[in-house]
Design an enzyme around this catalytic site. Structure first.
Site, PDB file in Angstrom:
ATOM      1  CG  ASP A  50      77.371  47.113  25.233  1.00  0.00           C
ATOM      2  OD1 ASP A  50      77.872  48.152  24.765  1.00  0.00           O
ATOM      3  OD2 ASP A  50      76.143  46.962  25.396  1.00  0.00           O
ATOM      4  CE1 TYR A  55      70.752  47.792  27.360  1.00  0.00           C
ATOM      5  CE2 TYR A  55      73.045  47.131  27.565  1.00  0.00           C
ATOM      6  CZ  TYR A  55      72.022  47.658  26.819  1.00  0.00           C
ATOM      7  OH  TYR A  55      72.270  48.044  25.540  1.00  0.00           O
ATOM      8  CE  LYS A  85      74.944  50.504  24.949  1.00  0.00           C
ATOM      9  NZ  LYS A  85      75.312  49.411  25.868  1.00  0.00           N
ATOM     10  CG  HIS A 118      70.941  53.467  25.848  1.00  0.00           C
ATOM     11  ND1 HIS A 118      70.865  52.705  26.989  1.00  0.00           N
ATOM     12  CD2 HIS A 118      70.746  52.584  24.836  1.00  0.00           C
ATOM     13  CE1 HIS A 118      70.639  51.447  26.677  1.00  0.00           C
ATOM     14  NE2 HIS A 118      70.547  51.350  25.372  1.00  0.00           N
TER      15      HIS A 118
END
Length: 316
Positions: A50, A55, A85, A118
């Site tokens: 994921d 990130y 996302k 997201h």
């Protein structure tokens, strides 16, 4: 190597491992550390990863996949299930496909297995992380953004599409116009934030729940140690010869959801996978299900000031 069960998602021909490795860590890790941890995770048996543009882990994940292929740890990229996302700064219909293509370039991949919205909001295009000021937050045009997500699937850029952090209210709005229903709603869920109303709603609509922060995000700026140090979980763990974390993860798994765990520690990576060859008794499960509930860690500590924008359901 541990055999991880897989589930079938709606509108997706590929199965998804029920436990995945999250790549958002706090404090942030450098790219080499992230890459090395992902390679170790593949060695341990993880096949579901994921990530997200926000990130900063897409590039090291892509490099780790390439290394795993070169080392023969996997024979094909198709053995992996990769989720990323759509960041909220790109939450415009015409920006969804370009944003996904950018993620694919970062990952060095031709397609994703799952692409999620997201957050149920739109951010100023200069915002790359949360929290932010309310002047940078706008309501999400769910209908038009979801049309962009549907285009991603139609183009073959992702096998499945879904959402993250969506309440029942937001899902109802999405489902009222969607041509392709969301396959997944990834939300915070753990023994102290069980999301029962949302889980029941999603089950009725055929939307699979994936739980993030199943251990309460201990060690982050928004989480705490209330799960790891929960007396009920500790008591059950001691009786079964398991760790408190394993008991929490097993309870989440037994609720019929998948989960994303986060650890770059090799031993804990392996421990997190050792939850499939034992079960909780009915009494143990009921004790956990009856734990006092608290507001989700992330919503309470990171997004709390913005509830008026999110229009969260009563349980959130």
């Amino acid at each position: 190597m541990v055999v991880i069960p897989e589930i079938t998602l709606c509108s997706c021909e590929k199965t998804m491992p029920v436990i995945g490795m999250g790549t958002s860590v706090y404090p942030p890790a450098d790219k080499e550390t992230t890459k090395a941890a992902i390679v170790e995770a593949i060695k341990a048996g993880y096949r579901h990863f994921d990530t997200a543009l926000a990130y900063g882990s897409e590039q090291p994940l892509g490099e780790a996949i390439a290394e795993a292929l070169s080392l023969g740890l996997i024979k094909s990229r198709d053995e992996l299930f990769i989720t990323s996302k759509l960041w909220s700064s790109f939450a415009d219909k015409d920006m969804v496909v370009p944003a996904l293509r950018m993620s694919l370039r970062n990952l060095q991949l031709d397609y994703l297995d799952l692409y999620l919205i997201h957050w149920p909001l739109k951010l100023n295009q200069n915002v790359r992380s949360m929290p932010t000021t309310k002047e940078n937050i706008f309501p999400l045009d769910i209908k038009s953004v979801w049309e962009g997500m549907e285009e991603c699937k139609t183009l073959g850029l992702t096998k499945a599409i879904g959402v993250s952090n969506f309440s029942c209210k937001k899902l109802k709005e999405l489902l009222s116009t969607a041509k392709i229903p969301p396959a997944v709603n990834q939300v915070e869920m753990n023994p102290l934030w069980q999301q029962k109303q949302l889980r029941d709603f999603c089950k009725a609509k055929g939307i699979h729940i994936t739980a993030y922060s199943p251990l309460g995000a201990n060690g982050t700026k928004w989480g705490d140690n209330r799960i790891i140090e929960c007396d009920v979980l500790e008591e059950i763990a001691k009786a079964k010869g398991k760790t408190t974390a394993q008991v929490s993860l097993r309870w989440v798994h037994e609720q019929g959801v998948s989960l994303v765990t986060k650890s770059f520690n090799k031993d804990r990576m392996k421990e997190n996978l050792q939850i499939f060859d034992w079960t909780l008794t009915e009494e143990e499960s009921n004790k956990i299900s009856n734990l006092p509930q608290r507001k989700g860690f992330l919503f309470a500590n990171l997004l709390g000031p913005h509830d008026f924008i999110l229009e969260l359901d009563a349980e959130i």
